[in-house]
Design an enzyme around this catalytic site. Structure first.
Site, short mmCIF file in Angstrom:
data_model
loop_
_atom_site.label_atom_id
_atom_site.label_comp_id
_atom_site.label_asym_id
_atom_site.label_seq_id
_atom_site.Cartn_x
_atom_site.Cartn_y
_atom_site.Cartn_z
N HIS A 35 -51.62 28.81 25.84
CA HIS A 35 -51.67 28.04 27.07
C HIS A 35 -53.28 27.68 27.55
CE1 HIS A 35 -47.42 29.32 27.55
NE2 HIS A 35 -47.57 28.38 26.83
N ASP A 83 -49.06 23.16 33.71
CA ASP A 83 -48.44 23.31 32.34
C ASP A 83 -47.00 23.25 32.49
OD1 ASP A 83 -47.65 25.97 32.13
OD2 ASP A 83 -49.57 26.43 31.08
N GLN A 138 -58.31 32.89 13.05
CA GLN A 138 -57.53 32.08 12.33
C GLN A 138 -58.15 30.67 12.05
OE1 GLN A 138 -53.12 31.48 12.96
NE2 GLN A 138 -53.92 29.46 13.32
N HIS A 177 -46.00 29.68 11.43
CA HIS A 177 -44.78 29.95 12.42
C HIS A 177 -44.41 28.46 12.98
CE1 HIS A 177 -47.86 30.19 15.22
NE2 HIS A 177 -46.63 30.85 16.17
N ASN A 213 -50.62 24.79 18.36
CA ASN A 213 -52.13 25.06 18.24
C ASN A 213 -52.47 25.16 16.73
OD1 ASN A 213 -52.72 25.08 20.99
ND2 ASN A 213 -51.60 26.88 21.41
N GLU A 225 -54.92 22.97 14.37
CA GLU A 225 -55.93 23.62 13.58
C GLU A 225 -55.94 23.33 12.43
OE1 GLU A 225 -55.31 28.09 15.01
OE2 GLU A 225 -55.88 27.43 17.02
N ALA A 268 -39.87 29.64 20.54
CA ALA A 268 -40.36 28.53 21.41
C ALA A 268 -39.82 27.33 20.77
CB ALA A 268 -41.76 28.81 21.25
N GLU A 269 -40.76 26.19 20.58
CA GLU A 269 -40.33 25.02 19.98
C GLU A 269 -40.60 24.85 18.55
OE1 GLU A 269 -43.11 25.59 20.92
OE2 GLU A 269 -44.59 23.81 20.49
N GLN A 270 -40.91 25.98 18.07
CA GLN A 270 -41.15 26.01 16.77
C GLN A 270 -40.19 25.36 15.67
OE1 GLN A 270 -42.21 30.00 16.30
NE2 GLN A 270 -43.90 30.01 17.89
#
Ligand code: UDP
Length: 469
Positions: free
Chosen positions: A17, A115, A348, A363, A367, A371, A386-388
């Site tokens: 975040h 957020d 990364q 995953h 972000n 990237e 999460a929202e993956q």
């Protein structure tokens, strides 16, 4: 002379975040006559990963640490990350009020940007007569889902995971209830109530800044701005892709980059599960074997096995040196000319920007996806939490960013599947198709952030609002 407008930015805990919100602040103050303060909730001394982001900011972006919320330790062991985040934010509300009141007395404070976990500061912004903006660090698809959540909540009585039919997200694909983002999975849970509250607030905001860009999710943004999802007049500002622009200022180049220097162009698959993603021991063994038999070069950022999909490093992004004894026997020796295994953490963005990197098993943290898009690297989608799962679906079924690593009926991605998907990405026709799409998007992303580009224009429209106050 008119006073410089000042904005307060309140990210919820987690590097995922803080980083995009700090990048947003940087672009805003660089291109517009605006200053900013980032207000950080804490649970103890700030971790190094956090201070290094904050200390690298330009001088017209200040930061304040709120008093630590030590009572987070009283939550039941094993509480999910979103439950902890929600708790920390609730416990920080009175100190954020004090911080904003003090800022207001010293600056021309016009807006609060929060957020999707720190939005309970909404009412404080209202009391202080500030603009209330949401920074949405996920994508347009997840925002579109959030707009329809209040109606789903009214219409559906069971848990979403038990729904017999999929839910269509306006301007995007359909999702099974079990694949919906983590905060909505248990409806009696505090995290659900918090997210539902956010969804209900979307129409009362002064605007929503989205970390995505028009060219990536054109159809979804069109639906969002047309108000089809019922958001009435809430202005939507696509301002991405915002990724960390000064990835590392460390003196020593990481061993993974030195290793990449010796690999052929676009030959290596990066394998990484974000700042906190973990796999079970069985799954680690399947992955190791699949990578080995694929015959492809790999760079694997590995974490110790864990039956849960995420661990505490989500909050600290800390790096630990884990022993690699949990890998299959002889794996490291057999693959020493094929791959490199790094424990816990590696740079990364620099890996993705290295010419030897040709694929990314991810995953699907947003972000990480951005990237990869910025550097034109095709992906394999392996969502964990999460929202993956939603991201993975939209990445494979609608945006053509990734191939999918499918799980079996026990939720395990088997070694044969891994071997095939890695080969397909690096050598197959499907991989070529996704790679071409990523090359196009890399150019589109650069353009969106350049002068006259779509995200740059959105940011200017946002800045005009601030100056008007
Ligand atoms: N990251 C990194 N090195 C690692 C793991 C993660 O630099 O070994 C960074 C990654 O580049 C990204 C962030 O951590 O910026 C992870 O954010 P994302 O939204 O992808 O996933 P999350 O960690 O929030 O699940």
């Amino acid at each position: 002379m008119a006073k410089t407008p000042h904005i307060a930015i309140f990210p919820s805990p987690g590097m995922g975040h803080l980083i995009p919100m700090a990048e947003f602040a940087k672009r805003l103050v660089k291109h517009h006559h605006i200053s900013a303060t980032i207000i950080i909730p804490t649970t103890g001394p700030p971790p190094k990963a956090q201070t290094s982001v904050l200390e690298s900011l330009p001088e017209n972006i200040h930061h304040i640490f709120l008093p630590p919320v030590t009572t987070v330790a009283d939550l039941p062991a094993g509480s999910r990350p979103e439950v902890k985040i929600f708790f920390i934010i609730q416990a920080s509300l009175s100190s954020i009020r004090d911080a904003l009141t003090s800022l207001k007395s010293k600056t021309h404070l016009v807006a609060l940007v929060f957020d999707m976990f720190s939005h309970d500061s909404f009412e404080i912004a209202q009391e202080l007569n500030l603009f209330k903006f949401l920074f949405f660090p996920m994508n347009a698809m997840a925002l579109s889902f959030s707009f329809i959540l209040p109606n789903l909540d009214k219409e559906i009585v069971c848990e979403f995971k038990d729904l017999p039919h999929p839910i269509k997200v306006p301007g995007s694909v359909s999702f099974h209830g079990r694949d919906l983002m983590a905060p909505v999975q248990i409806r009696t849970d505090e995290a659900y109530k918090g997210y539902l509250q956010l969804s209900k607030r979307l129409t009362s905001l002064d605007g929503i800044l989205v970390n995505s860009f028009q060219e990536l999710e054109a159809e979804t943004f069109q639906v969002l701005t047309a108000g089809v999802t019922g958001q009435s007049q809430t202005p939507i500002y696509p301002i991405g892709p915002l990724i960390r622009s000064d990835p590392s200022n460390g003196s020593d180049r990481h061993e993974s980059l030195k290793w990449l220097d010796h690999q052929p162009t676009k030959s290596v698959v990066l394998v990484s599960f974000g700042s906190g993603g973990t796999l079970s021991l069985d799954q680690i063994h399947e992955l190791a074997t699949g990578l080995e038999t694929s015959g492809q070069r790999f760079l694997w950022i590995v974490r110790s096995p864990n039956e849960k999909a995420s661990n505490a490093s989500f909050f600290t992004a800390s790096s630990r040196t884990d022993s690699l004894g949990f890998l299959p026997q002889g794996f490291l020796a057999r693959t020493k000319n094929q791959g490199l295994v790094v424990t816990s953490w590696a740079p990364q963005i620099e890996i993705l920007s290295h010419g030897a990197t040709g694929g990314f098993l991810t995953h699907c943290g947003w972000n990480s996806v951005l990237e990869s898009v910025v550097h034109g690297v095709p992906m394999i989608a392996w969502p964990l939490y999460a929202e993956q799962h939603m991201n993975a679906k939209v990445m494979t079924e609608s945006l053509s960013l990734a191939l999918r690593a499918e799980t079996d009926e026990h939720g395990i991605v088997r070694k044969e599947v891994i071997e095939k998907v890695v080969k397909d990405l690096m050598e197959g026709d499907e991989g070529k198709r996704v790679s071409n799409r990523l090359n196009e998007l890399k150019v589109a992303a650069m353009k969106a952030l350049s002068d006259g580009g779509s995200s740059m224009e959105s940011l200017s429209k946002f800045a005009v609002r601030l100056i008007s106050k």
